[in-house]
Every structure is written in C-alpha cells, then in structure tokens.
Write a protein that holds these residues in place. Sequence first.
Motif, PDB file in Angstrom:
ATOM      1  N   ILE A  13       0.614  -1.250  -0.028  1.00 59.10           N
ATOM      2  CA  ILE A  13       0.016  -0.042  -0.111  1.00 59.10           C
ATOM      3  C   ILE A  13       0.873   1.341   0.012  1.00 59.10           C
ATOM      4  CG2 ILE A  13      -1.814   1.420   1.132  1.00 59.10           C
ATOM      5  CD1 ILE A  13      -2.710  -1.169   0.253  1.00 59.10           C
ATOM      6  N   ALA A  14       1.739   1.313   0.744  1.00 61.15           N
ATOM      7  CA  ALA A  14       2.699   2.532   1.298  1.00 61.15           C
ATOM      8  C   ALA A  14       3.450   2.794  -0.127  1.00 61.15           C
ATOM      9  CB  ALA A  14       3.592   2.227   2.263  1.00 61.15           C
ATOM     10  N   GLU A  33       9.809  -4.858  -5.749  1.00 64.35           N
ATOM     11  CA  GLU A  33       8.926  -5.727  -5.157  1.00 64.35           C
ATOM     12  C   GLU A  33       9.405  -7.064  -5.107  1.00 64.35           C
ATOM     13  OE1 GLU A  33       5.947  -5.842  -2.951  1.00 64.35           O
ATOM     14  OE2 GLU A  33       6.492  -7.849  -3.085  1.00 64.35           O
ATOM     15  N   ARG A  39       1.630  -8.090  -5.904  1.00 59.08           N
ATOM     16  CA  ARG A  39       0.685  -9.191  -4.772  1.00 59.08           C
ATOM     17  C   ARG A  39      -0.685  -8.749  -4.513  1.00 59.08           C
ATOM     18  NH1 ARG A  39       4.050 -10.192   0.777  1.00 59.08           N
ATOM     19  NH2 ARG A  39       2.908 -11.939   1.358  1.00 59.08           N
ATOM     20  N   HIS A  43      -7.210  -9.559   3.692  1.00 55.21           N
ATOM     21  CA  HIS A  43      -8.653  -9.396   4.143  1.00 55.21           C
ATOM     22  C   HIS A  43      -9.208  -7.931   3.768  1.00 55.21           C
ATOM     23  CE1 HIS A  43     -10.373 -12.426   6.519  1.00 55.21           C
ATOM     24  NE2 HIS A  43      -9.719 -12.776   6.162  1.00 55.21           N
ATOM     25  N   ARG A 105      -7.536  -5.526   1.007  1.00 55.26           N
ATOM     26  CA  ARG A 105      -6.263  -4.846   0.823  1.00 55.26           C
ATOM     27  C   ARG A 105      -5.773  -4.947  -0.801  1.00 55.26           C
ATOM     28  NH1 ARG A 105      -1.735  -6.780  -0.149  1.00 55.26           N
ATOM     29  NH2 ARG A 105       0.167  -5.391   0.485  1.00 55.26           N
ATOM     30  N   SER A 127      14.992  -8.014  -4.855  1.00 57.89           N
ATOM     31  CA  SER A 127      14.890  -7.430  -3.478  1.00 57.89           C
ATOM     32  C   SER A 127      16.387  -6.426  -3.192  1.00 57.89           C
ATOM     33  CB  SER A 127      14.709  -8.299  -2.413  1.00 57.89           C
ATOM     34  OG  SER A 127      15.062  -7.881  -1.139  1.00 57.89           O
ATOM     35  N   THR A 162      13.187  -4.988   4.810  1.00 54.15           N
ATOM     36  CA  THR A 162      14.597  -5.380   4.692  1.00 54.15           C
ATOM     37  C   THR A 162      15.407  -4.165   4.742  1.00 54.15           C
ATOM     38  OG1 THR A 162      14.070  -7.271   3.189  1.00 54.15           O
ATOM     39  CG2 THR A 162      16.231  -6.228   2.884  1.00 54.15           C
ATOM     40  N   ASP A 291       4.117   0.135   7.384  1.00 54.23           N
ATOM     41  CA  ASP A 291       4.358  -0.723   8.375  1.00 54.23           C
ATOM     42  C   ASP A 291       5.847  -0.913   8.644  1.00 54.23           C
ATOM     43  OD1 ASP A 291       1.637  -1.317   8.548  1.00 54.23           O
ATOM     44  OD2 ASP A 291       1.555  -3.407   8.282  1.00 54.23           O
ATOM     45  N   THR A 304      -3.379   0.823   7.077  1.00 51.81           N
ATOM     46  CA  THR A 304      -3.564   1.321   5.945  1.00 51.81           C
ATOM     47  C   THR A 304      -3.646   2.887   5.963  1.00 51.81           C
ATOM     48  OG1 THR A 304      -4.636  -0.693   5.227  1.00 51.81           O
ATOM     49  CG2 THR A 304      -4.847   1.064   3.797  1.00 51.81           C
TER      50      THR A 304
HETATM   51  C1  LIG Z   1      -0.121 -10.402   1.427  1.00 59.10           C
HETATM   52  C2  LIG Z   1      -0.608  -9.345   2.608  1.00 59.10           C
HETATM   53  C3  LIG Z   1      -2.043  -9.246   3.319  1.00 59.10           C
HETATM   54  C4  LIG Z   1      -2.450  -8.415   4.184  1.00 59.10           C
HETATM   55  N1  LIG Z   1      -3.490  -8.696   4.774  1.00 59.10           N
HETATM   56  C5  LIG Z   1      -3.997  -7.692   5.761  1.00 59.10           C
HETATM   57  C6  LIG Z   1      -5.361  -7.874   6.101  1.00 59.10           C
HETATM   58  O1  LIG Z   1      -6.006  -8.685   5.900  1.00 59.10           O
HETATM   59  N2  LIG Z   1      -5.595  -6.939   7.117  1.00 59.10           N
HETATM   60  C7  LIG Z   1      -4.837  -5.664   7.382  1.00 59.10           C
HETATM   61  O2  LIG Z   1      -5.385  -5.131   8.517  1.00 59.10           O
HETATM   62  N3  LIG Z   1      -3.524  -5.743   7.000  1.00 59.10           N
HETATM   63  C8  LIG Z   1      -3.113  -6.699   6.132  1.00 59.10           C
HETATM   64  N4  LIG Z   1      -1.829  -6.705   5.491  1.00 59.10           N
HETATM   65  C9  LIG Z   1      -1.062  -5.475   6.041  1.00 59.10           C
HETATM   66  C10 LIG Z   1      -1.495  -4.284   5.656  1.00 59.10           C
HETATM   67  O3  LIG Z   1      -1.234  -4.330   4.046  1.00 59.10           O
HETATM   68  C11 LIG Z   1      -0.612  -3.299   5.948  1.00 59.10           C
HETATM   69  O4  LIG Z   1      -0.748  -3.141   7.433  1.00 59.10           O
HETATM   70  C12 LIG Z   1      -0.768  -1.653   5.745  1.00 59.10           C
HETATM   71  O5  LIG Z   1      -1.664  -1.657   4.446  1.00 59.10           O
HETATM   72  C13 LIG Z   1       0.475  -1.034   5.552  1.00 59.10           C
HETATM   73  O6  LIG Z   1       0.993  -1.254   4.016  1.00 59.10           O
HETATM   74  P1  LIG Z   1       2.535  -1.283   3.854  1.00 59.10           P
HETATM   75  O7  LIG Z   1       2.599  -1.098   2.375  1.00 59.10           O
HETATM   76  O8  LIG Z   1       3.404  -0.466   4.781  1.00 59.10           O
HETATM   77  O9  LIG Z   1       2.979  -2.678   3.997  1.00 59.10           O
HETATM   78  P2  LIG Z   1       2.254  -4.203   3.388  1.00 59.10           P
HETATM   79  O10 LIG Z   1       0.928  -3.869   2.726  1.00 59.10           O
HETATM   80  O11 LIG Z   1       2.793  -5.325   4.265  1.00 59.10           O
HETATM   81  O12 LIG Z   1       3.289  -4.197   1.905  1.00 59.10           O
HETATM   82  C14 LIG Z   1       4.625  -4.480   2.012  1.00 59.10           C
HETATM   83  C15 LIG Z   1       5.069  -4.927   0.780  1.00 59.10           C
HETATM   84  O13 LIG Z   1       6.342  -5.079   0.630  1.00 59.10           O
HETATM   85  C16 LIG Z   1       6.749  -6.376  -0.110  1.00 59.10           C
HETATM   86  N5  LIG Z   1       8.229  -6.896   0.567  1.00 59.10           N
HETATM   87  C17 LIG Z   1       8.541  -7.372   1.637  1.00 59.10           C
HETATM   88  N6  LIG Z   1       9.867  -7.606   1.775  1.00 59.10           N
HETATM   89  C18 LIG Z   1      10.267  -7.059   0.637  1.00 59.10           C
HETATM   90  C19 LIG Z   1      11.712  -7.145   0.179  1.00 59.10           C
HETATM   91  N7  LIG Z   1      12.789  -7.303   1.004  1.00 59.10           N
HETATM   92  N8  LIG Z   1      11.856  -6.349  -1.178  1.00 59.10           N
HETATM   93  C20 LIG Z   1      10.816  -5.924  -1.802  1.00 59.10           C
HETATM   94  N9  LIG Z   1       9.570  -6.114  -1.312  1.00 59.10           N
HETATM   95  C21 LIG Z   1       9.387  -6.588  -0.126  1.00 59.10           C
HETATM   96  C22 LIG Z   1       5.777  -7.317   0.531  1.00 59.10           C
HETATM   97  O14 LIG Z   1       5.733  -8.582  -0.433  1.00 59.10           O
HETATM   98  C23 LIG Z   1       4.667  -6.297   0.239  1.00 59.10           C
HETATM   99  O15 LIG Z   1       3.931  -6.203  -0.975  1.00 59.10           O
HETATM  100  C24 LIG Z   1      -1.300  -7.541   4.763  1.00 59.10           C
HETATM  101  C25 LIG Z   1      -0.179  -7.295   3.912  1.00 59.10           C
HETATM  102  C26 LIG Z   1       0.314  -8.176   2.769  1.00 59.10           C
HETATM  103  C27 LIG Z   1       1.752  -8.216   2.462  1.00 59.10           C
END
Ligand SMILES: Cc1cc2nc3c(=O)[nH]c(=O)nc-3n(C[C@H](O)[C@H](O)[C@H](O)COP(=O)(O)OP(=O)(O)OC[C@H]3O[C@@H](n4cnc5c(N)ncnc54)[C@H](O)[C@@H]3O)c2cc1C
Length: 406
Positions: A13-14, A33, A39, A43, A105, A127, A162, A291, A304
Amino acid sequence: MGNRSVLISGAGIAGPALAFWLRRHGFDPVVVERAPRFRDGGHSIDLRGVAREVVERMGLMADVRRAAIGTRGMSFVDDAGRRKASMPAELFGGEGPVAEIEILRGDLARVLYDATRADAEYVFGDSIATLADDGDGVRVTFESGARRRFDLVVGADGVHSTVRALAFGEESRFSHHLGSYTSYFTIPFPVRHELWDRYHTPLGGRVVAIRPTAREQEAKALFGFTSPPLPYDRQDMDGQKRLLAERFAGVGWEVPRLLAAMWDAPDFYFDVVAQIRMERWSNGRAVLLGDAAYCPSLMTGLGTSLALVGAYVLAGELAAAGGDHRAGFAGYEREMREYVRLAQARAEGGESGFLFPKSNAHIWLRNTMIRTVPYMPWKGLIAKKLRQADAITLKDYLGATAPAAR
Ligand SMILES: Cc1cc2nc3c(=O)[nH]c(=O)nc-3n(C[C@H](O)[C@H](O)[C@H](O)COP(=O)(O)OP(=O)(O)OC[C@H]3O[C@@H](n4cnc5c(N)ncnc54)[C@H](O)[C@@H]3O)c2cc1C
C-alpha cells in the motif's frame, strides 16, 4: 528539485502511494517488489478518517468505492451460528470496528498500482541486498545481482522490512509482540453473502471470522489466537497451517470446514500481531514508511491509513524542502509522530478483550454491551474517541486542493 531518483522497496500500500505522490512532485521513483508479480491478497481493511481525504486528493475515490465491499456490519455468533450481537457499520458514524469504506487490501493495492504503473518503474521478483550511503547517494545491489545508484531509498516493505534491517538494525530491536498471531486466507463460499462479518469467539484465546468480499462465491477466513512468541519458520507455510489446525481442533461453528479449505487456499497468510516502534524513521539517505516504520498492528484498523497518510506527507515534505532529504525527513517525522502515537495507542484499548473473552460471562457481557450501545448516551463519546484517527491536518503541498489529475 534535488535528490530526484528514489528507490522504494515494497509494492504494497505504502510503496505505490508514495510513488504516486513523488511523481506528482516531480521525482523519479523506482519500486522494487520481492514478489514475482503484483501481490494480491489480504482481508478487508478499513479506510477511515484522514486517509479517505488522501484518496480523494489522489482522485481515486471513485475507483476505491467501486471496489469496496459494502460490509453492513459485524456480528458475534455462537457455535451453532446463531447471531448473539450485531454492530451495524453506521453505529459510530462509520468510524467503529467496521468502517464506512471496507475494501480488500489487494483491491486497494491494485487501484494504487494501476494509478502509478504507467509513469513509475516497477521491478518485480527482486529485493535489495546491500545499501551503501556514500554521502552523495546510495549504491544499491539487488539479489538478482543488478547494481544501481539512487539519491534516496525508502523502505515501504512491511513489518519485516529489509531496508530497516539494512539501515537501522535487526527487527527484534523494534518489533513489539502484542500477544497474538493471526492468519487469513480465501475460501470458496457458494452461498450468497449477507455482507456481514461474522465472528465466533470460542474460549481459550481464540477468534475466528468469516468476512465477505466484493466477489460472489468467495469469502475470507480469519483466525487469531493469543500466544507468547512462538518459534516457527516464516518460510514454512505447511508448518504454520499445522499450527493453526492444532490450535482450533475441536472448535465448532464453521471451523472444521474452514480448516479443510485452508490447505488449498491460494493466499494463506500467517503472521505475528506486532507493533513497530522506532525513535527515528530515517538514517542518512534511507527512510522508512508504513508498516516498516510504524506498524500499529491490525488490532487498530489503522495500518493502511498510516501508510497512505505517511506517503502523502513524506513526498510532500521532501518536495517542500526542494528535495533536501535532511529537511524533508525531519518534516515527515515532525508531521507524523503524534498521529502515529495515537494510532498505536489504540491497540491498548478494549479490542483484545472484545475478541478474546476469557469466560462465558465475558462473552455474555460483551454481547449485552453491544446490544445496548445504540441506546447509550455515551455512544457519542466512543465515536469521538474513535475519530482520533483524524489527528493530523493535511498540508496542501501541491498548492491546490483540486484532486490530482490521473
Ligand atoms: C499479503 C498481505 C496481506 C495482508 N492482509 C492484511 C489484512 O487482511 N488486514 C490488515 O489489516 N492488514 C493486512 N496486511 C497488512 C497491511 O497491508 C498493512 O498493515 C498496511 O496496509 C500498510 O501497508 P504497507 O505498504 O506498509 O505494508 P504491506 O502491505 O505489508 O506491503 C509491504 C510490501 O513489501 C513487500 N516486501 C517485503 N519485503 C520486501 C523486500 N525485501 N523487497 C521488496 N519488497 C518486499 C511485500 O511483498 C509487500 O508487497 C497484509 C499485508 C500483506 C503483504
């Protein structure tokens, strides 16, 4: 504008949200990614408070509303599936446990990805392996062996980031276990949804739910259980499934059917419920977002929102500083700190007692409270407390409030 080339790790998302705003401000983001392709999965997540305003400013609200589930509320059911207490979505003005906008999501991530893929570079299946900040820029090597140089690096790679490990230190220094684990996955659901989330709370620190999606014939299963930190292998999905099956053995309601479907689920996800707490979110030319920096945990329903708002603020502060990363990162921390603090504090609220009642008397008390709350004069106070999600005023970094053109 200085520091134009920005590497973003993570297309959740971020990451895509940041790519969107960096492009709007004239930067050149590249998103890497780890997953081999975009990906999906996850939920329904809540889109509430000021995060809705960010989506409006992106000009994406119509797309989001089209993909939204339309969840009508949440119910608690007993082991025979009888509804014992229900909370409609509008109970706390759309700011309660079920938000006015609930969207999968993966569907939200898709909207953000589609809005950015044409003018930001995405690299899937790779990565970051090493980062070397030489003062003028960052030399990056990738696991594929590729080498590139960027002005700035952003870790938007989730709770097990990472970039955080490379630029700040190991996860255990920042991750705070909140006492439970969670799992979600998609299940076939042949009967028509009523668009209510149904939760069952057998005793023993366990919760299980079936939640509708915007698609016919499928639903999402959610499992949660309390536990001290467990030694499990994050790469071993079958081991995680066995763990879940053991914890929920003998539970009634639809649990046997859900556990049977789990083995074939296309998107099984299992993780610790944890918060990331850090004193600083930047180190030199590296900065963390979403996150990776400040996961509030799913107990808050605000992960989110923080990711979307954080992306808006980080890009805006960098642009306002003419690309100067020291000033831009300092502005980002200053603007976001209190908002993050309040969001994380929400995990200390009553949700865990709500989801993990300790006795039948607790269950009875919870259900009675839910049934009577619509008639309580202090309902407004609860709504007000929940609206703390709005505890940040968005600056107008683009100098115009008109939604961004696509
Ligand atoms: C598959 C999945 C399902 C989720 N389901 C829910 C849910 O049902 N309910 C809920 O409240 N929250 C869920 N979350 C968490 C939620 O998306 C986050 O809390 C929130 O939206 C913040 O988003 P973010 O982009 O910071 O992190 P995230 O949404 O976790 O995205 C992080 C991204 O970084 C990628 N990534 C990880 N490590 C590396 C790396 N070394 N190099 C490159 N890319 C990498 C991951 O594959 C992912 O696409 C889920 C996360 C994922 C990945």
